[in-house]
Design an enzyme around this catalytic site. Sequence first.
Site, mmCIF file in Angstrom:
data_model
loop_
_atom_site.group_PDB
_atom_site.id
_atom_site.type_symbol
_atom_site.label_atom_id
_atom_site.label_comp_id
_atom_site.label_asym_id
_atom_site.label_seq_id
_atom_site.Cartn_x
_atom_site.Cartn_y
_atom_site.Cartn_z
ATOM 1 N N SER A 156 0.849 -1.188 0.000
ATOM 2 C CA SER A 156 0.000 0.000 0.000
ATOM 3 C C SER A 156 0.882 1.235 0.000
ATOM 4 O O SER A 156 2.043 1.181 0.438
ATOM 5 C CB SER A 156 -0.893 0.002 1.251
ATOM 6 O OG SER A 156 -1.561 1.242 1.404
ATOM 7 N N TYR A 184 -2.981 -0.881 10.189
ATOM 8 C CA TYR A 184 -2.899 -1.238 8.771
ATOM 9 C C TYR A 184 -1.583 -0.748 8.170
ATOM 10 O O TYR A 184 -0.899 -1.485 7.453
ATOM 11 C CB TYR A 184 -4.087 -0.643 8.017
ATOM 12 C CG TYR A 184 -4.069 -0.925 6.531
ATOM 13 C CD1 TYR A 184 -4.479 -2.149 6.037
ATOM 14 C CD2 TYR A 184 -3.653 0.053 5.620
ATOM 15 C CE1 TYR A 184 -4.465 -2.417 4.668
ATOM 16 C CE2 TYR A 184 -3.639 -0.204 4.266
ATOM 17 C CZ TYR A 184 -4.049 -1.435 3.792
ATOM 18 O OH TYR A 184 -4.025 -1.685 2.445
ATOM 19 N N LYS A 188 1.547 -2.991 6.449
ATOM 20 C CA LYS A 188 2.063 -2.840 5.087
ATOM 21 C C LYS A 188 3.531 -2.428 5.067
ATOM 22 O O LYS A 188 4.264 -2.792 4.140
ATOM 23 C CB LYS A 188 1.194 -1.845 4.317
ATOM 24 C CG LYS A 188 -0.233 -2.359 4.078
ATOM 25 C CD LYS A 188 -0.249 -3.734 3.411
ATOM 26 C CE LYS A 188 -1.655 -4.239 3.144
ATOM 27 N NZ LYS A 188 -1.656 -5.573 2.500
#
Length: 260
Positions: A156, A184, A188
């Site tokens: 990402s 999150y 990543k």
Amino acid sequence: MTAAAAAFGLVNRGGGGGAAKKVLITGVSRGLGRALAVELAKRGHTVIGCSRTQDKLNALISDLASSDRHLLLNADIRSDSSVAELAGVVMEKKGVPDIIVNNAGTINQNNKIWEVPQEEFDAVIDTNVKGVTNVLRHFIPLMLPNKQGIIVNMSSGWGRSGAALVLPISSAFSLAFCSSVAPYCASKWAIEGLSRSVAKELPDGMAIIALNPGVIHTDMLSSCFGTSASLYQAPDTWAVKAATMILNLTGADNGASLTV
């Protein structure tokens, strides 16, 4: 020009990926995984997909061209034993995948890190990091004898920056979201580091790549951006470009961090 750069050229020309390949996609039943599976099937490639949701797998198989060629399995990548079983079935029925796309992922609800419940943080790490590692643990050994295979780990833009680089176009409150998905983002960043590290362990001829898909209108984006998520491209549009890029990756791309 690297293989990845050449792939971008093929995207612009509408090129494909040569001979038919077997592509394993985790999280295949929805979002980017589903769109990629449909696009690859259209091009004549064999899709090997897994998901935790059987009814969505059943719905997907009817949307895949030449549906009898593909293999969709119920598996939970968070479970090492489930992935081990998955690897055994894949080997028995389809053999070693040519390409693996570690696509399955989840995101936390928008909250500052001290407001994220432990179980929600664990769910993100268990899927986005441990799940990918489980797949690597059981499938890389299958690829090693022939020293062939491409592994794509979905990353990402939030795995390459401490804050979101792309914001909802019309959202004045979007800056708050930049600091509201720290679990999150951490997962990543881990994928970026894991991919670069594993790249040094692979033999010539194999490759592992961290791939930032860009900003796509998926359920995950909607959970962050709300209705503004609809302003971004749809998964099926993205999949046309992504499929061409992924199919044209080679050993020369090992360790790269790329963006669709």
